[in-house]
Design an enzyme around this catalytic site. Structure first.
Site, PDB file in Angstrom:
ATOM      1  CB  CYS A 165      -0.897  -0.060   1.245  1.00 41.17           C
ATOM      2  SG  CYS A 165      -1.690   1.472   1.699  1.00 41.17           S
TER       3      CYS A 165
ATOM      4  CB  CYS B 110       0.482   1.562   4.125  1.00 43.95           C
ATOM      5  SG  CYS B 110      -1.265   1.120   4.035  1.00 43.95           S
TER       6      CYS B 110
END
Length: 81
Positions: free
Chosen positions: A12, A15
């Site tokens: 991600c 993230c």
């Protein structure tokens, strides 16, 4: 006890952007990083649909949720209420 459940994944992008911010908060807030690919049960329990997601848990009860990459000040305010 109060902690943030920090839902994330290795693949991600947002993230990865949030990771250094969370790392810089070590010692200031209590948090636990959860990989959504490895702990799907916990992700489902808290209704995590997008990542990164931060869920504030106090005495086992979810008290709030923020989604997406956030600045340090926002996370501190979220944690400290």
């Amino acid at each position: 006890m109060k902690e943030i459940l920090y839902f994330s994944a290795d693949w991600c992008g947002p993230c990865k952007q949030l990771a250094p911010t969370m790392e810089s908060l070590k010692g200031q807030i209590n948090y636990r990083k959860i990989n959504v690919d490895q702990d799907q049960e916990l992700s489902a329990k808290y209704g995590v649909r997008n990542i990164p997601t931060l869920i504030l848990v106090e005495n086992g009860e979810a008290k709030g949720k923020i989604v997406g990459n956030q600045p340090k000040e926002t996370i501190l305010n979220f944690y400290n209420g």
